[in-house]
Design a protein around this motif. Structure first.
Motif, mmCIF file in Angstrom:
data_model
loop_
_atom_site.group_PDB
_atom_site.id
_atom_site.type_symbol
_atom_site.label_atom_id
_atom_site.label_comp_id
_atom_site.label_asym_id
_atom_site.label_seq_id
_atom_site.Cartn_x
_atom_site.Cartn_y
_atom_site.Cartn_z
ATOM 1 N N THR A 81 -2.882 -2.371 -1.595
ATOM 2 C CA THR A 81 -2.346 -3.538 -0.871
ATOM 3 C C THR A 81 -2.072 -4.659 -1.882
ATOM 4 O O THR A 81 -2.786 -5.666 -1.922
ATOM 5 C CB THR A 81 -3.339 -4.011 0.210
ATOM 6 O OG1 THR A 81 -4.620 -4.266 -0.395
ATOM 7 C CG2 THR A 81 -3.516 -2.942 1.287
ATOM 8 N N TRP A 97 -2.182 3.243 4.029
ATOM 9 C CA TRP A 97 -1.780 1.883 3.662
ATOM 10 C C TRP A 97 -0.304 1.824 3.251
ATOM 11 O O TRP A 97 0.117 0.857 2.615
ATOM 12 C CB TRP A 97 -2.634 1.360 2.513
ATOM 13 C CG TRP A 97 -3.900 0.683 2.907
ATOM 14 C CD1 TRP A 97 -4.054 -0.447 3.666
ATOM 15 C CD2 TRP A 97 -5.233 1.077 2.527
ATOM 16 N NE1 TRP A 97 -5.378 -0.784 3.784
ATOM 17 C CE2 TRP A 97 -6.133 0.137 3.095
ATOM 18 C CE3 TRP A 97 -5.752 2.115 1.770
ATOM 19 C CZ2 TRP A 97 -7.508 0.210 2.919
ATOM 20 C CZ3 TRP A 97 -7.120 2.199 1.589
ATOM 21 C CH2 TRP A 97 -7.985 1.257 2.161
ATOM 22 N N SER A 104 -8.525 -1.650 -1.477
ATOM 23 C CA SER A 104 -7.904 -2.842 -0.919
ATOM 24 C C SER A 104 -8.943 -3.932 -0.763
ATOM 25 O O SER A 104 -10.067 -3.667 -0.322
ATOM 26 C CB SER A 104 -7.282 -2.541 0.451
ATOM 27 O OG SER A 104 -6.892 -3.748 1.094
#
Length: 403
Positions: A45, A71, A11
């Motif tokens: 993400t 996540w 991410s």
């Protein structure tokens, strides 16, 4: 136009991850690549990373090979069948898979083998694969080492960013020397933000462009890899910051290099904690949602950087600013030793985080004995070699893409 898939990205909440992704993408789209490449980044993400990497024109998609539970709220919910279909579609469109990640392939984080899946699937379909700028090992589980070696043996290009990993792969794991080459971290090629932009970032702290300052980049997550208590760690960093101000007569800018949605890894929390505990205006946390290039600009203009985040240290080093690391694994001293070369004693530029927090003499040594002028001179002599190594990876990748 070739289609390139980048894996090994977790991410861009971590500005170190963003630095890796942006550096690779921008090198792929230089003039030498005959108009560029279509680049797709696999990430946990995707919406956040699409925004962070928007200037590069890159497509960011939820990684269908690795689905991280931590996540899961940051990516779409998909069934196993939907994930499998997306994997097949992505690979059908791909001409080359590039694996980054810096130090994913170790037992430290427990994610090494999952992050081999995209490479394994590509190799089964005879799609060329490369792994660049890696730190590898040590592996606690022989099965993880065997899985990694199986993929490495079929890579068209494999490079490591420091000699410690090179020695481990060849000497311990038995990888043939011709299969791996010493290179550098791709983030050494990240452009820094402009001077005008950095002035705007530092202005709210009361710092003018001509004002000298020091940087300290703390890691909220580093205690997860040691026996340290968070309070013990924060107290040591506070002592370091206040000692730097008193001894070096310069303000200390706290650089939160990781803006994680998970509190256990969000450096902004720790930076604010240190600034409050220090109780002196010269210790201040850098505010705002800044990019990896912004942070590199701030770090590059400092007199000296002390960092618990490796890519914050690389941001400084790649801009010609001396950096010292407080770390928890071999990757820290390996990268610093490679960057400074044989004339600098590694023990003087690296401290293990456990010793740092438990032995008061370590802080005294870092504050009083660090000769930033000597380190800067040595660093600037070595930088052309380090950046040339990183660029050579992309020269090889261009050949694989037929550029």
């Amino acid at each position: 136009m070739p289609n390139v898939l980048i894996t090994g990205i977790t991410s861009c909440e971590s500005r170190g991850v963003e630095a890796l992704a942006r550096s690779i993408i921008e090198q792929l789209n230089t003039e030498g690549s005959k108009g560029g490449n279509n680049v797709t980044v696999l990430t946990q993400t995707p919406v956040l990373d699409a925004e962070a990497l928007a200037p590069t024109g890159t497509r960011c998609v939820a990684d269908p090979f690795v689905v991280s539970r931590s996540w899961q709220q940051m990516r779409p919910q998909e069934s196993p069948a939907e994930l499998a279909a997306r994997r097949e579609q992505l690979l059908a469109e791909t001409d080359l898979v590039i694996a980054t990640g810096g130090d994913l392939h170790t037992s430290d984080y427990g994610v090494s083998t999952p992050y081999l899946r995209a490479l394994t699937a590509a190799q089964q379909r005879d799609i060329p694969t490369v792994m660049i700028g890696q730190s590898v090992g040590p592996f606690d589980d022989p099965a993880d080492a065997a899985a990694w070696l199986t993929v490495a043996a079929r890579c068209h290009l494999l490079t490591v960013r420091e000699s410690v990993s090179l020695g481990y792969l060849v000497g311990k794991l038995g990888l043939p020397e011709h299969r791996v080459r010493l290179s550098s971290d791709p983030a050494f090629l990240l452009p820094a933000a402009t001077g005008e932009r950095i002035s705007a970032v530092l202005g709210p702290l009361g710092l003018a462009p001509e004002d000298p300052y020091l940087c300290l980049a703390p890691s909220q997550g580093i205690t997860r890899f040691s026996t340290l208590e968070d309070s013990q760690h924060a107290a040591a960093l506070t002592r370091l910051a206040t000692s730097l101000v008193r001894t070096r007569k310069m303000p200390v800018v706290l650089v939160p290099h990781c803006h994680d949605s998970r509190p256990h890894n969000d450096d902004r929390i720790l930076a604010a904690r240190i600034a409050e505990a220090a109780g002196m205006p010269e210790v201040m946390a850098l505010p705002g949602t800044l990019t990896a290039s912004d942070y590199k600009g701030v770090l590059s203009q400092a007199e000296l950087v002390m960092s618990e985040r490796l890519h914050a240290a690389i941001g400084a080093l790649s801009g010609g600013t001396p950096a010292i690391a407080i770390g928890h694994s071999h990757k820290f001293n390996g990268v610093l030793a490679e960057t400074y070369g044989d004339t600098v004693d590694v023990d003087g530029i690296h401290a293990d985080v456990r010793t740092f927090a438990q032995d008061a003499t370590v802080i005294d040594r870092l504050v009083n004995d660090t000769d930033a002028t000597v380190l800067r001179t040595t660093l600037r002599q070595r930088l052309p070699l380090i950046t040339d190594r990183a660029r050579s990876d992309f020269a090889q990748i261009s050949k694989l893409l037929g550029a």
